[in-house]
Design a protein around this motif. Structure first.
Motif, PDB file in Angstrom:
ATOM      1  N   GLU A  12       0.843  -1.201   0.000  1.00  0.00           N
ATOM      2  CA  GLU A  12       0.000   0.000   0.000  1.00  0.00           C
ATOM      3  C   GLU A  12       0.881   1.255   0.000  1.00  0.00           C
ATOM      4  OE1 GLU A  12      -4.223   1.035   0.457  1.00  0.00           O
ATOM      5  OE2 GLU A  12      -3.166  -0.806   0.041  1.00  0.00           O
ATOM      6  N   ILE A  13       1.943   1.229   0.827  1.00  0.00           N
ATOM      7  CA  ILE A  13       2.844   2.391   0.923  1.00  0.00           C
ATOM      8  C   ILE A  13       3.593   2.587  -0.407  1.00  0.00           C
ATOM      9  CG2 ILE A  13       4.953   3.228   2.044  1.00  0.00           C
ATOM     10  CD1 ILE A  13       3.789   2.020   4.642  1.00  0.00           C
ATOM     11  N   SER A 173      10.761  12.006   9.108  1.00  0.00           N
ATOM     12  CA  SER A 173      10.212  11.126   8.067  1.00  0.00           C
ATOM     13  C   SER A 173      10.172   9.677   8.549  1.00  0.00           C
ATOM     14  CB  SER A 173      11.025  11.231   6.787  1.00  0.00           C
ATOM     15  OG  SER A 173      12.279  10.649   6.997  1.00  0.00           O
ATOM     16  N   HIS A 174      11.171   9.324   9.391  1.00  0.00           N
ATOM     17  CA  HIS A 174      11.174   7.966   9.939  1.00  0.00           C
ATOM     18  C   HIS A 174       9.899   7.733  10.773  1.00  0.00           C
ATOM     19  CE1 HIS A 174      12.857   4.313  11.609  1.00  0.00           C
ATOM     20  NE2 HIS A 174      12.469   4.733  12.801  1.00  0.00           N
ATOM     21  N   ASP A 175       9.616   8.708  11.651  1.00  0.00           N
ATOM     22  CA  ASP A 175       8.406   8.598  12.483  1.00  0.00           C
ATOM     23  C   ASP A 175       7.164   8.562  11.612  1.00  0.00           C
ATOM     24  OD1 ASP A 175      10.057   8.660  14.579  1.00  0.00           O
ATOM     25  OD2 ASP A 175       9.620  10.736  15.192  1.00  0.00           O
ATOM     26  N   LEU A 176       7.183   9.411  10.587  1.00  0.00           N
ATOM     27  CA  LEU A 176       6.020   9.483   9.702  1.00  0.00           C
ATOM     28  C   LEU A 176       5.789   8.145   9.003  1.00  0.00           C
ATOM     29  CD1 LEU A 176       4.243  11.966   8.944  1.00  0.00           C
ATOM     30  CD2 LEU A 176       5.453  11.980   6.760  1.00  0.00           C
ATOM     31  N   ALA A 179       4.494   5.609  11.499  1.00  0.00           N
ATOM     32  CA  ALA A 179       3.093   5.870  11.817  1.00  0.00           C
ATOM     33  C   ALA A 179       2.206   5.415  10.663  1.00  0.00           C
ATOM     34  CB  ALA A 179       2.887   7.356  12.086  1.00  0.00           C
ATOM     35  N   LEU A 180       2.672   5.703   9.454  1.00  0.00           N
ATOM     36  CA  LEU A 180       1.897   5.316   8.272  1.00  0.00           C
ATOM     37  C   LEU A 180       1.746   3.807   8.186  1.00  0.00           C
ATOM     38  CD1 LEU A 180       2.922   7.393   5.156  1.00  0.00           C
ATOM     39  CD2 LEU A 180       0.644   6.620   5.771  1.00  0.00           C
ATOM     40  N   GLY A 186      -3.027  -1.528  10.863  1.00  0.00           N
ATOM     41  CA  GLY A 186      -4.295  -1.508  11.603  1.00  0.00           C
ATOM     42  C   GLY A 186      -5.468  -1.644  10.654  1.00  0.00           C
ATOM     43  N   ASN A 187      -5.375  -0.916   9.564  1.00  0.00           N
ATOM     44  CA  ASN A 187      -6.429  -0.965   8.549  1.00  0.00           C
ATOM     45  C   ASN A 187      -6.574  -2.362   7.982  1.00  0.00           C
ATOM     46  OD1 ASN A 187      -7.660   1.386   8.287  1.00  0.00           O
ATOM     47  ND2 ASN A 187      -6.371   2.202   6.653  1.00  0.00           N
TER      48      ASN A 187
END
Ligand SMILES: Nc1nc2c(ncn2[C@@H]2O[C@@H]3COP(=O)(O)O[C@H]4[C@@H](O)[C@H](n5cnc6c(=O)[nH]c(N)nc65)O[C@@H]4COP(=O)(O)O[C@H]3[C@H]2O)c(=O)[nH]1
Length: 630
Positions: A12-13, A173-176, A179-180, A186-187
């Motif tokens: 997805e990413i 960006s690593h955190d982002l 999180a993504l 989760g989705n």
């Protein structure tokens, strides 16, 4: 979270990155071309024009890589081309005083979002080197500095800004990204559990076949098609024969494996447009669509029966399995799913009653299995599971000594609504439906177990008599059942008496004879129940390994009033004597009955004179009080 969950989140990413990258590439291309035009018209600075054109070509190359799904490669080309292009532009123009220097952190920002950690570091190092190189061109005087020359602190500041910006961009960006990914996972989890819930609502967990709900949906859909286009649909109700015995004796794991194999075999016998579903327990429903001829249905039924009727080797057990099929034809046999279930179920019982491993079509004559009867059959099927069947015991007495010698086990059904039911109200039904086999097995086991408990309570010589139905013989595994009951209870065979009917012995000789002989080897004795009521041909008496005749209570009751009945009793006693059989009189209600039968030479008796059939607890109390029953 499983590996599949992870990989789909990553997919997805990647998809998201590719989308953004494409947008970025188009925007960059537009900007580069605009820059080309502006510089061409205003300054015509050839080195800058060549740099921009080079970047242009690289952007097109990146777009091509993107179209062949090489997202990382496209991102690298974009960032490196821009980084190199901008560095050249900075170098050619005002050096570290050039406003384009502020784009270095911006490129690093995109690199952090788009590329790997390695690529990001390389770009950072590249920009540091470029800064140092340009700085060197300033300090060395190679460049015409004007009024505000660049010095070493200026270079260090640019390097520090680059480093601080890189670090914060990278961390952010690593955190982002994390999180993504978490969000995506989760989705995915939510999606998966929704799919699972959907699956569980429509499919059977064990076999993977559609469950009742989905089967009903498909049936309703097919009925609508029939309404519109005509044609026929066959509704098959399949029930495994003797599955309960397999489950009980070999355990649920083996039972489940049998169901799996059966489900597979049923499915294999069908066309792709048909539906095989698990209705519950050992019951399956099959919908045969687009039926043109009844012969096709018969063919499929035979195919299913052949596929199911196999000896399966499981856990070193050879398990013989078969099924009975009831068929209702739509649209003639009913209006809705429930009525088809009911009619196919009735037809299935007919198949069982006719000998099992058969199929039967529903027809109106089967409606004689009236509504009430149908409900009773359903209830009876559950009675064993719900432990509603009970054995009552009626004492058997030695008429000469007056001693209690044992008991006859007589079944009762503690129906939740109808109360205590006598065998006359359900045994025939159990025989018709084949349920008597399971019930009979239970009676045998329970009676042997109870008799053994009496022995353990001190009544060491007590015998137990058990009624057998001819249907139990027809199944062919009675010997094994008797052996099992004796083995499980630990009762010696000599304490077990099996009561047979005259009609049974007049039936298929060979099969019965061999079964009786096999059972006899365990010391079990046989008596003929209700003797004298049915048949005049007594030839069978010498053919079978019998031990006793039970005089029917209808003769006993009238012994004083009817000379004819008295004569019949005398005749029975004489026949028994001449064949070396014992005689048991049933239905002795009075002292006179008892006296007369004793005088005539009858050895054993049962009847209300002593006691009615009673529950195990009452029977034990009775025994304790009347161990000498005279
Ligand atoms: N009026 C009167 N009746 C007496 C007297 N003494 C005994 N009886 C009744 O006569 C029947 C004797 O059993 P049966 O002939 O084997 O006849 C049995 C037997 O054929 C059948 N049956 C009972 N239990 C089973 C079973 O576990 N399996 C099978 N296959 N049949 C069973 O049901 C029949 C009826 O059983 P029950 O209703 O319990 O009825 C019993 C018993 O309650 C008496 O002095 N006076």
């Amino acid at each position: 979270m499983s590996e599949t969950d992870d990989s789909s989140a990553v997919d997805e990413i990647t998809h998201f990155r590719a989308k953004r990258l494409r947008q970025l590439l188009y925007i960059t291309l537009v900007c580069l071309n605009l820059g080309l035009v502006v510089i061409y018209i205003t300054a015509y600075h050839l080195p800058t024009l060549l740099t921009l054109a080079g970047c242009d070509v690289m952007m097109l190359y990146a777009l091509r890589s993107l179209s062949s799904n090489q997202v990382d490669k496209a991102a690298s080309i974009l960032l490196w081309s821009i980084a190199v292009g901008l560095s050249i532009a900075v170098m050619l123009n005002s050096g570290l005083r050039d406003p384009a220097v502020i784009s270095f952190p911006a490129i690093l920002f995109f690199a952090a979002l788009m590329c790997s950690r390695r690529e990001f570091t390389l770009l950072y190092v590249f920009f540091c080197c470029v800064t140092l190189l340009i700085g060197f061109t300033h300090i060395s005087g190679w460049r015409n500095e004007g009024y505000d020359p660049v010095n070493i602190p200026n270079i260090v500041i640019v390097l520090l800004i680059l480093t601080a910006a890189s670090y914060s961009i990278r961390t952010f960006s690593h955190d982002l990204r994390n999180a993504l990914q978490k969000l995506e996972k989760g989705n995915q989890k939510l999606k998966d559990s929704e799919e699972k819930a959907q699956y569980m609502a429509h499919y059977d967990d064990l076999t993977g076949l559609p469950n009742r709900t989905l089967c009903q949906d498909r049936f309703n859909y097919q009925m609508k098609l029939l309404e519109r286009h005509g044609g026929q649909l066959a509704f098959l109700f399949i029930d495994l024969d003797n599955f309960k015995t397999i489950n009980d004796s070999l355990g649920h794991t083996v039972g489940d494996q049998v169901l799996l194999i059966v489900a597979e075999n049923i499915s294999k016998s069908l066309r792709s447009m048909d539906t095989a579903s698990r209705f519950g327990g050992d019951e399956f429903i099959v919908l045969l669509t687009e039926v043109k001829h009844i012969k096709d249905v018969e063919k499929t039924c035979n195919k299913i029966l052949d596929a199911v009727n196999q000896s399966i080797l499981l856990d070193s057990y050879h398990i013989q399995i078969s099924a009975s099929i009831g068929i209702a034809m739509a649209p003639h046999d009913g209006a809705d799913f429930d009525s088809y279930c009911k009619k196919a179920d009735i037809a299935m019982y007919k198949a069982k009653a006719d000998g099992k491993n058969l199929y039967r079509f529903f027809d109106a004559s089967m409606n004689s299995l009236s509504e009430e009867r149908f409900v009773l059959i359903k209830d009876l099927r559950d009675a064993l599971k719900r432990q509603e069947l009970i054995l009552f015991y009626q004492p058997k007495v030695d008429l000469r000594s007056g001693k209690l010698v044992g008991a006859e086990a007589l079944i009762r059904w503690q129906h939740p609504e109808r109360g205590l039911m006598a065998p006359g109200q359900f045994i025939e039904l159990a025989e018709e439906t084949g349920l008597i086999v399971e019930i009979g097995d239970w009676v045998l086991e329970e009676a042997c177990r109870r008799c053994k408990s009496w022995h353990q309570a001190g009544y060491v010589d007590f015998e137990i008599a058990v009624n057998l139905s001819s249907v139990q013989f027809a199944r062919g595994n009675l010997t094994a059942q008797v052996e099992k009951a004796l083995r499980q209870s630990g009762l010696e065979g000599k304490y077990l008496e099996l009561e047979l009917t005259e009609s049974l012995l007049l039936g298929e000789g060979e099969n019965i004879q061999s079964q009786l002989n096999d059972i006899k080897k365990h010391g079990v004795s046989f008596s003929i129940d209700d003797f004298g009521t049915g048949y005049s041909n007594l030839g069978y008496l010498s053919k079978y390994p019998l031990d006793a005749l039970k005089i029917d209570q209808s003769f006993v009751r009238k012994i004083h009033d009817s000379k004819q009945d008295l004569n019949i009793i005398i005749a029975i006693i004489n026949i028994a004597k001449s064949l070396d059989l014992t005689v048991i009189a049933e239905g002795i209600e009075t002292h006179e009955n008892l006296q007369q039968l004793t005088q005539l030479g009858c050895q054993f008796g049962q009847g209300f004179h002593w006691a009615k059939p009673q529950s195990p607890e009452d029977f034990l109390t009775y025994v304790a009080r009347n161990i000498d029953a005279k």
